[in-house]
Scaffold this active site. Sequence first.
Site, short mmCIF file in Angstrom:
data_model
loop_
_atom_site.label_atom_id
_atom_site.label_comp_id
_atom_site.label_asym_id
_atom_site.label_seq_id
_atom_site.Cartn_x
_atom_site.Cartn_y
_atom_site.Cartn_z
N HIS A 137 8.21 -1.21 -2.58
CA HIS A 137 7.99 -2.23 -1.78
C HIS A 137 7.47 -3.45 -2.52
O HIS A 137 6.84 -4.21 -1.87
CB HIS A 137 7.08 -1.83 -0.73
N CYS A 199 8.51 -27.51 -5.66
CA CYS A 199 9.40 -28.31 -4.70
C CYS A 199 8.82 -28.71 -3.58
O CYS A 199 9.53 -29.23 -2.59
CB CYS A 199 10.71 -27.09 -4.54
N GLY A 265 -1.04 15.60 7.86
CA GLY A 265 -0.58 15.27 9.16
C GLY A 265 0.82 15.53 8.95
O GLY A 265 1.45 15.89 7.95
#
Length: 298
Positions: A137, A199, A265
């Site tokens: 990611h 920019c 879990g």
Amino acid sequence: MMSFLQRCVPRHVALQANQYERLEEFILGAKKLVVLTGAGLSTESGIPDYRSEGVGLYDRTKHRPIQHMEFMTDPKARRRYWARNYVGFPVFIEKQPNSSHNILAEMEKQNMVDWVITQNVDRLHQKAGSRNVTELHGTTNIVTCQRCNYVTDRESFQTYIQLGNQEFTAEIINVTPDADAEIDTELIKTFNTPLCPDCGSDLLKPQVVFFGSNVVSEKVDHCYEKVRDADRLLVAGSSLHVMSGYRFALDTSRRKGELAILNIGETRADQLTDLKVSARCGEFFERFFRRNMELSPS
């Protein structure tokens, strides 16, 4: 003062001996092991996750992470994101690897782990010394302009933001994942969104895959190559809720590869394997280290 375990790690039971032994055997018997890590590996470093009951972002606050299209199309969303990130980043960057990161790095040195694919953006694997890492990611440590491709490191960018916000201060109300922080929403109106020094655009974005976006295909293909070249895949600290990570567990199962899961879990892939250990990552890796490893020369 609450510890990281109390603040960020969900309720869990102690590691059972029979579960430990099965997972230990899984790792020791691998010819080439790939480890897929998620937020549950870094909670013990004091970085909260999104979904854990009681301690995750979704349980503690109504705030939700920014969506890719919202960031790209809404200047107010960009200002909100950078104001919160500006306050949260100094806390985030001070987080240190925990025992799981350190032991995985040592396992790499001792040829027990071939590659780490991480869903985390905190670079704690690299801080611990791991070299064979793919950041699925992306990372918060790099900032790029979406208009002109200007690139800078996040720490230098913090100083740059400060130059345009010398009067801006805000207290952290709640620490949230990925260098974000909950602050007074009224104060955000006084924050000056940083502009690209090349920019002049305000489309500066961390090199992170935001929710609603996709991992670039080249990176996905690289991860598939690593997973398919290995004989075993260990998922550590991930619920595999999002497809970006789940796809590799699913691919391993479909190829009749060997899959194990270490996570507090339920996970999305529990039905794909009979080797699921519901325990804290640090507890497992610390026991594994004591029983099977010696520190290699630095």
